[in-house]
Design a protein around this motif. Sequence first.
Motif, PDB file in Angstrom:
ATOM      1  N   THR A  18      11.203  -1.995  -5.177  1.00  0.00           N
ATOM      2  CA  THR A  18       9.765  -1.979  -5.469  1.00  0.00           C
ATOM      3  C   THR A  18       8.950  -2.910  -4.570  1.00  0.00           C
ATOM      4  N   LEU A  19       9.617  -3.736  -3.755  1.00  0.00           N
ATOM      5  CA  LEU A  19       8.870  -4.530  -2.779  1.00  0.00           C
ATOM      6  C   LEU A  19       8.033  -3.622  -1.876  1.00  0.00           C
ATOM      7  N   ALA A  20       8.490  -2.386  -1.693  1.00  0.00           N
ATOM      8  CA  ALA A  20       7.767  -1.423  -0.859  1.00  0.00           C
ATOM      9  C   ALA A  20       6.395  -1.086  -1.419  1.00  0.00           C
ATOM     10  N   LYS A  21       6.161  -1.406  -2.689  1.00  0.00           N
ATOM     11  CA  LYS A  21       4.861  -1.118  -3.306  1.00  0.00           C
ATOM     12  C   LYS A  21       3.823  -2.206  -3.050  1.00  0.00           C
ATOM     13  N   LEU A  22       4.197  -3.239  -2.320  1.00  0.00           N
ATOM     14  CA  LEU A  22       3.268  -4.340  -2.052  1.00  0.00           C
ATOM     15  C   LEU A  22       1.970  -3.870  -1.396  1.00  0.00           C
ATOM     16  N   PRO A  23       2.010  -3.073  -0.323  1.00  0.00           N
ATOM     17  CA  PRO A  23       0.747  -2.617   0.282  1.00  0.00           C
ATOM     18  C   PRO A  23      -0.122  -1.812  -0.684  1.00  0.00           C
ATOM     19  N   GLU A  24       0.517  -0.993  -1.503  1.00  0.00           N
ATOM     20  CA  GLU A  24      -0.222  -0.184  -2.476  1.00  0.00           C
ATOM     21  C   GLU A  24      -0.961  -1.084  -3.475  1.00  0.00           C
ATOM     22  N   CYS A  25      -0.271  -2.121  -3.953  1.00  0.00           N
ATOM     23  CA  CYS A  25      -0.895  -3.062  -4.897  1.00  0.00           C
ATOM     24  C   CYS A  25      -2.058  -3.798  -4.234  1.00  0.00           C
ATOM     25  N   ALA A  26      -1.856  -4.197  -2.981  1.00  0.00           N
ATOM     26  CA  ALA A  26      -2.913  -4.914  -2.256  1.00  0.00           C
ATOM     27  C   ALA A  26      -4.162  -4.056  -2.115  1.00  0.00           C
ATOM     28  N   LYS A  27      -3.978  -2.805  -1.784  1.00  0.00           N
ATOM     29  CA  LYS A  27      -5.127  -1.909  -1.613  1.00  0.00           C
ATOM     30  C   LYS A  27      -5.854  -1.665  -2.932  1.00  0.00           C
ATOM     31  N   LYS A  28      -5.109  -1.599  -4.026  1.00  0.00           N
ATOM     32  CA  LYS A  28      -5.748  -1.411  -5.326  1.00  0.00           C
ATOM     33  C   LYS A  28      -6.633  -2.599  -5.703  1.00  0.00           C
ATOM     34  N   MET A  29      -6.273  -3.786  -5.186  1.00  0.00           N
ATOM     35  CA  MET A  29      -7.098  -4.972  -5.425  1.00  0.00           C
ATOM     36  C   MET A  29      -8.262  -5.059  -4.444  1.00  0.00           C
ATOM     37  N   GLY A  30      -8.272  -4.182  -3.434  1.00  0.00           N
ATOM     38  CA  GLY A  30      -9.296  -4.253  -2.400  1.00  0.00           C
ATOM     39  C   GLY A  30      -8.969  -5.256  -1.312  1.00  0.00           C
ATOM     40  N   GLY A  31      -7.700  -5.675  -1.228  1.00  0.00           N
ATOM     41  CA  GLY A  31      -7.296  -6.675  -0.248  1.00  0.00           C
ATOM     42  C   GLY A  31      -7.186  -6.112   1.158  1.00  0.00           C
ATOM     43  N   THR A  32      -7.634  -6.894   2.129  1.00  0.00           N
ATOM     44  CA  THR A  32      -7.543  -6.490   3.541  1.00  0.00           C
ATOM     45  C   THR A  32      -6.790  -7.512   4.394  1.00  0.00           C
ATOM     46  N   HIS A  33      -6.617  -8.722   3.853  1.00  0.00           N
ATOM     47  CA  HIS A  33      -5.990  -9.792   4.633  1.00  0.00           C
ATOM     48  C   HIS A  33      -5.231 -10.711   3.670  1.00  0.00           C
ATOM     49  N   ALA A  34      -3.907 -10.759   3.802  1.00  0.00           N
ATOM     50  CA  ALA A  34      -3.068 -11.534   2.893  1.00  0.00           C
ATOM     51  C   ALA A  34      -2.685 -12.877   3.480  1.00  0.00           C
ATOM     52  N   MET A  35      -2.520 -13.845   2.598  1.00  0.00           N
ATOM     53  CA  MET A  35      -1.827 -15.089   2.932  1.00  0.00           C
ATOM     54  C   MET A  35      -0.578 -15.126   2.066  1.00  0.00           C
ATOM     55  N   ILE A  36       0.597 -15.041   2.710  1.00  0.00           N
ATOM     56  CA  ILE A  36       1.867 -15.063   1.987  1.00  0.00           C
ATOM     57  C   ILE A  36       2.340 -16.510   1.862  1.00  0.00           C
ATOM     58  N   LEU A  37       2.534 -16.965   0.644  1.00  0.00           N
ATOM     59  CA  LEU A  37       3.033 -18.305   0.373  1.00  0.00           C
ATOM     60  C   LEU A  37       4.487 -18.202  -0.058  1.00  0.00           C
ATOM     61  N   SER A  38       5.373 -18.894   0.663  1.00  0.00           N
ATOM     62  CA  SER A  38       6.792 -18.807   0.376  1.00  0.00           C
ATOM     63  C   SER A  38       7.471 -20.096   0.827  1.00  0.00           C
ATOM     64  N   GLY A  39       8.799 -20.064   0.882  1.00  0.00           N
ATOM     65  CA  GLY A  39       9.552 -21.240   1.296  1.00  0.00           C
ATOM     66  C   GLY A  39      10.287 -21.019   2.595  1.00  0.00           C
ATOM     67  N   PRO A  40      10.785 -22.077   3.224  1.00  0.00           N
ATOM     68  CA  PRO A  40      11.440 -21.962   4.534  1.00  0.00           C
ATOM     69  C   PRO A  40      12.724 -21.146   4.503  1.00  0.00           C
ATOM     70  N   THR A  41      13.466 -21.188   3.399  1.00  0.00           N
ATOM     71  CA  THR A  41      14.724 -20.437   3.328  1.00  0.00           C
ATOM     72  C   THR A  41      14.474 -18.938   3.371  1.00  0.00           C
ATOM     73  N   LEU A  42      13.516 -18.461   2.603  1.00  0.00           N
ATOM     74  CA  LEU A  42      13.199 -17.032   2.609  1.00  0.00           C
ATOM     75  C   LEU A  42      12.637 -16.604   3.961  1.00  0.00           C
TER      76      LEU A  42
END
Length: 376
Positions: A18-42
């Motif tokens: 379901t990670l593949a649904k990330l762009p679909e979710c972003a578009k439903k929110m009206g998002g055009t530019h993401a900031m991904i917050l994560s850790g160095p290991t990932l």
Amino acid sequence: MNPFEFSIPQNIIVGAGTLAKLPECAKKMGGTHAMILSGPTLKKMGVVDKAADSLKAAGIAADIFTDIEANPSVTTVEKATESYLASDADFLVALGGGSPMDVAKAVGVTAKYGGSITEYEGAHKVPGKIVPLIAIPTTAGTGSEVTAFSVITDHSRDYKLTVFSYELLPEYAILDPELLTSAPASVAAACGIDAFIHAEEAYISTAASPFSDAMAEKAMELIGKNIRRFVARRTDLEAAEAMLTGSLFAGIAFSYARLGNVHAMSHPVSAFFDVPHGVANAVLEIAELASQFHMSESAFCRFFKSIMHISAVTYVNNLRIAESCRLLLSTEEAISKIASDCGFRNISYFNRVFQERMHQTPGQFRSLSAENRTAI
């Protein structure tokens, strides 16, 4: 029954791939530019880039901030907020365990309303909706993707501050068990215990309701049944999905029923000694159980069996068998000796019981690494 109310104002997606649904979710929110917050290991593992690439392939810009430590600090929130504002992003993606999610929620507040996250410590001090947020957990433990809390370490006080507001809830939560398969056994075990304690403390809370009890009971059932199986083999997607779902339900339960003494004690322990949160919980849980459960021995045994799907006596016997196996299980002769010592009538019966309880044959157990055998 006391009056109660609840609302689940989120969109939650569960399932392998379901990670593949990330762009679909972003578009439903009206998002055009993401900031991904994560850790160095990932980031090193390529998970962060995979998420960023999926967004870019859908025409959504993506920037990355991965300088997030365990037990993230006020300083980290400040740095992440600066990066977000400089990027001109319009939504956040929290990818990881509890630390990236805590930071993302805090950034969502400070990027929109300004000031330090310390100014929002306590309950209901966030004035309105935060920056739109999508949460993608890579551990089954915190339940942060569905909780209204952000926990940040203030090193100036050696203290973990908590921001509580339902405005912190991510708009979307994507629970993909494929993201859990690379977790070390120690991390899987600590996170799983954390999730179980979320459910247990919510279940016995004085603020519990029929709604939170339903969430907590199902969480304890899923986690109790699958934690050993998942820790033994993190590539077991069925067990991983059950743990993720259990963690999700536990997060919902304690969002409405609150937590208890174990978490009250573990937060200062992890803040002062920099101990992983799940490990601190596990250590303190043993000492706290007796005072939490003011019940007879027979009542406790019924409670234990309802959660663990096994009697307390059998569980203790299994621990004795497992410890013997961990130390001695190197030859067929050793297996026969253990079977005889534990009172099994023959080796085939021992093998069958071993596989039922350990979710693998003695031979498979023997082939595991020392770390995995210890975790089991």
